[in-house]
Enzyme design. Structure first.
Site, PDB file in Angstrom:
ATOM      1  N   ARG A 152      15.742  30.108  46.003  1.00 20.15           N
ATOM      2  CA  ARG A 152      15.674  31.566  45.924  1.00 20.15           C
ATOM      3  C   ARG A 152      15.781  32.096  44.490  1.00 20.15           C
ATOM      4  O   ARG A 152      15.285  33.173  44.181  1.00 20.15           O
ATOM      5  CB  ARG A 152      16.756  32.185  46.804  1.00 20.15           C
ATOM      6  CG  ARG A 152      18.175  31.922  46.352  1.00 20.15           C
ATOM      7  CD  ARG A 152      19.180  32.513  47.343  1.00 20.15           C
ATOM      8  NE  ARG A 152      18.954  33.945  47.518  1.00 20.15           N
ATOM      9  CZ  ARG A 152      19.466  34.660  48.532  1.00 20.15           C
ATOM     10  NH1 ARG A 152      20.182  34.056  49.454  1.00 20.15           N
ATOM     11  NH2 ARG A 152      19.239  35.948  48.619  1.00 20.15           N
ATOM     12  N   LEU A 156      16.800  25.957  39.065  1.00 14.61           N
ATOM     13  CA  LEU A 156      17.326  24.991  40.016  1.00 14.61           C
ATOM     14  C   LEU A 156      18.822  24.781  39.790  1.00 14.61           C
ATOM     15  O   LEU A 156      19.372  25.164  38.771  1.00 14.61           O
ATOM     16  CB  LEU A 156      16.587  23.655  39.878  1.00 14.61           C
ATOM     17  CG  LEU A 156      15.071  23.676  40.053  1.00 14.61           C
ATOM     18  CD1 LEU A 156      14.506  22.265  39.903  1.00 14.61           C
ATOM     19  CD2 LEU A 156      14.678  24.270  41.394  1.00 14.61           C
ATOM     20  N   GLY A 158      21.419  25.541  42.195  1.00 10.74           N
ATOM     21  CA  GLY A 158      22.273  26.163  43.192  1.00 10.74           C
ATOM     22  C   GLY A 158      23.569  26.719  42.609  1.00 10.74           C
ATOM     23  O   GLY A 158      23.732  26.891  41.403  1.00 10.74           O
ATOM     24  N   CYS A 160      26.574  25.321  42.470  1.00  9.34           N
ATOM     25  CA  CYS A 160      27.363  24.371  41.693  1.00  9.34           C
ATOM     26  C   CYS A 160      26.975  24.387  40.219  1.00  9.34           C
ATOM     27  O   CYS A 160      27.815  24.543  39.332  1.00  9.34           O
ATOM     28  CB  CYS A 160      27.201  22.969  42.257  1.00  9.34           C
ATOM     29  SG  CYS A 160      28.065  21.697  41.314  1.00  9.34           S
ATOM     30  N   GLY A 297      44.061  34.438  46.934  1.00  7.76           N
ATOM     31  CA  GLY A 297      43.705  33.116  47.452  1.00  7.76           C
ATOM     32  C   GLY A 297      44.237  32.026  46.544  1.00  7.76           C
ATOM     33  O   GLY A 297      43.834  31.927  45.380  1.00  7.76           O
ATOM     34  N   GLY A 299      43.847  28.775  46.826  1.00  5.21           N
ATOM     35  CA  GLY A 299      43.140  27.517  47.009  1.00  5.21           C
ATOM     36  C   GLY A 299      42.604  27.009  45.682  1.00  5.21           C
ATOM     37  O   GLY A 299      42.960  27.498  44.604  1.00  5.21           O
ATOM     38  N   HIS A 560      46.412  -1.440  29.679  1.00  3.39           N
ATOM     39  CA  HIS A 560      47.680  -0.823  29.310  1.00  3.39           C
ATOM     40  C   HIS A 560      47.617  -0.357  27.863  1.00  3.39           C
ATOM     41  O   HIS A 560      47.074  -1.067  27.012  1.00  3.39           O
ATOM     42  CB  HIS A 560      48.817  -1.842  29.464  1.00  3.39           C
ATOM     43  CG  HIS A 560      50.139  -1.353  28.932  1.00  3.39           C
ATOM     44  ND1 HIS A 560      50.924  -0.484  29.655  1.00  3.39           N
ATOM     45  CD2 HIS A 560      50.792  -1.607  27.767  1.00  3.39           C
ATOM     46  CE1 HIS A 560      52.020  -0.223  28.955  1.00  3.39           C
ATOM     47  NE2 HIS A 560      51.970  -0.897  27.799  1.00  3.39           N
TER      48      HIS A 560
END
Length: 586
Positions: A152, A156, A158, A160, A297, A299, A560
């Site tokens: 949409r 490209l 999205g 994320c 929120g 979260g 280590h």
């Protein structure tokens, strides 16, 4: 014969007068040997006191706030002189990533006959170009399929890539640099107060995103994936209409992969026309540095953005309806994070909600309700981060015969198929967890199954990471889930206060926890809190997928000094072979 036993604090080294911060049991509870009874917390480490034997608790002798040392009586336990061996139970498996209907015996990889051609025809049409969608499109193209990718937005990636994972991590890196500079002052290196040039910071973040976007566009071109920009909605089982900037185009397909993702959830009645009320997308625009920021929120998304704005100078308040931050994680993992940010933030209100949000000239006025509700307060900006909702109802999937739940989810089986055999669905839209790495894995599977490969979703776990400061990461069975379902577990917790690398970086508040099946000794879950916990969790995911037990991990030589050693040390605790801590003999 039953008899009362005094359960005392065992040898805990040089620690004395350590406060009790949590009582994990109550009178009448039946407990097993090694079950945790109380949690103690010094200024350097958190530790749990386990029970030396099974029995029924008759009396608790301590309460939160009491200070205990070796030999302090914790409780009275009614035990038996000879404990009966525990019944052997089958090792539980962590739940799969999403709740899906029972799958048929084998995937169908043939389409349903002749397809009416649209303006554009594709063998595989992918709706949505987030991590799941572009992975599906690129993999299908690599396997010889002719692919159309419908997106949409003009670029490209999205949510994320554009307004989620990538820009937020760029800003979180900047926040960490600021915090690290502040934290070096007590050690003789003082940088002074940072000068935040918000426009330059925003431009750098946008540059990170732009580089990734251009990389995706190049990959699509190399693979000859045709990208159609516009809002796509199904009109039939083999057709989708796309409203493009140049008019409506009909795209027909033999197979479809729905990767349409999710959108920000909203609370009814809030003034959404006021730009001072932001979602995560708005917060990432970094338009200014508000003096006071309210985050609704507690979260992962809310706390990550709180981390950024706190670092660049905002006074942050977090409101969470439930009784703890990041509800999906064990409370002991969240404790170091909570302890750190409550010293930095203006307020953290749990069991509280924002009942009303009113737009005023001087800011947004929040009215609180709940157990810890404060008086009404005015904030310069408010971030709403109360979760995401799937986009199943936004794409008219029902017109293709696809089942969509009332909440907007599209059920898919372990082959990523919907109820319509040639239409697949992946990512946020098919269920929790809504994570980019889950979507990418599912996208690859869907493409391979369409190409005729024998594949199915069979991951035993998917890790979750909060990129806060400190980071919190967990995977597999949590201790909370194990207790709720009565699973017999053994846990091993290594405090980072005993890690040379953690001490050398002045970040000793972390911990690594491994959860093993009490009978088979196989790894069932893991959790970590501390810097770079999100990087460290992958080792435990691999260990669980490979069926590793405590001995396997404890015999794997780690470099280590590193934080990765904390996984190794925790396994050694489970094996009783650790030398970097003194553990009382069992």
């Amino acid at each position: 014969m039953n008899h009362l036993i005094e359960i005392k604090v065992p040898d805990i080294g040089d620690f004395k007068n350590i406060p009790v911060i949590e009582v994990l049991v109550k009178p009448g509870d039946r407990i097993n040997k090694e079950d945790a009874l109380i949690t103690l917390e010094s200024d350097k480490a958190t530790m749990e006191v386990p029970s030396p034997q099974s029995g029924v608790i008759r009396e608790i002798k301590v309460k939160v706030g009491d200070k205990l040392s070796e030999g302090s009586v914790v409780l009275l336990l009614e035990g038996t002189s000879a404990e009966a061996p525990a019944a052997k139970a089958e090792a539980p498996k962590p739940a799969p990533a999403a709740t899906v209907p029972k799958a048929p015996a084998a995937p169908a990889v043939t389409s349903s006959g002749p397809v009416t051609k649209g303006d554009i025809h594709s063998e595989v049409m992918v709706l949505g170009s987030g991590p799941g969608g572009y992975t599906a499109a690129f993999r299908a193209a690599d396997l010889g399929k002719q692919v159309v990718l419908v997106e949409r937005y003009p670029v490209l990636g999205g949510v994320c890539l554009n307004v989620g994972c990538i820009p937020s991590k760029a800003l979180l890196h900047a926040a960490r640099v600021i915090s690290e500079a502040e934290e070096m002052s007590p050690f003789g290196i003082a940088f002074g107060k940072p000068k935040i040039e918000i426009a330059k910071l925003r431009d750098w973040k946008d540059g990170v995103v732009d580089k990734s976007i251009r990389g995706l566009a190049g990959l699509a071109k190399q693979r000859k994936v045709q990208v159609v920009q516009g809002i796509g909605k199904f009109t039939s089982p083999h057709m989708i209409e796309v409203k493009t900037p140049n008019g409506v185009k009909k795209v027909s397909f033999d197979y479809a992969i729905i990767a349409a993702g999710s959108s920000v959830a909203r609370i009814p009645g809030f003034p959404y026309d006021d730009p001072r009320l932001m979602d995560s997308t708005g917060a990432l625009k970094l338009e200014d540095v508000p003096k006071r920021l309210l985050v609704i929120g507690g979260g992962i998304i809310g706390l990550e953005m709180a981390t950024v704005y706190d670092a660049i100078g905002s006074k942050v308040t977090v409101v969470e309806l439930l009784d703890g931050l990041i509800p999906g994680a064990d409370r002991d993992l969240i404790r170091p994070l909570h302890k750190r940010i409550e010293k930095r933030y203006e307020g953290i209100y749990l069991k509280t909600k924002v009942a009303k949000l009113e737009a005023q000239k001087d800011g947004l006025k929040a009215t609180f309700e709940g157990e810890n509700a404060a008086n009404p307060q005015v904030y310069d900006r408010v971030l709403l981060a109360v979760g995401r909702r799937p986009n199943g109802k936004e794409i008219d999937a029902q017109a293709a015969g696809v089942n969509v739940t009332d909440r907007g989810f599209i059920p898919a089986d372990k082959y990523m198929r919907t109820n319509v055999p040639h239409i697949y669905a992946i990512g946020d839209i098919i269920g929790e967890p809504m994570l980019a790495h889950k979507a990418s894995h599912e996208g690859k599977l869907a493409a391979e199954i369409i190409a005729g490969h024998k594949r199915a979703f069979d991951a035993r776990t998917i890790a979750s990471v909060a990129y806060t400061d400190p980071e919190v990461a967990w995977m597999g069975l949590t201790e909370t889930q194990a207790r709720a379902q009565g699973t017999e577990i053994e846990k091993a917790v290594f405090p980072w206060a005993a890690s040379g690398r953690a001490r050398a970086t002045a970040r000793e508040e972390g911990m690594t926890k491994l959860i093993f099946d009490r009978n088979t000794r196989r790894l069932l879950g893991a959790g970590m809190v501390g810097p770079n916990a999100g990087e460290l969790i992958a080792e435990t995911v691999l260990a669980l997928e490979m069926g590793a037990d405590a001995e396997d991990i404890g015999l794997t030589i780690h470099p280590h000094p590193t934080l990765s050693e904390t996984v190794f040390f925790a396994a050694e605790i489970a094996e009783g072979s650790i030398t970097d801590l003194y553990m009382p003999k069992r």
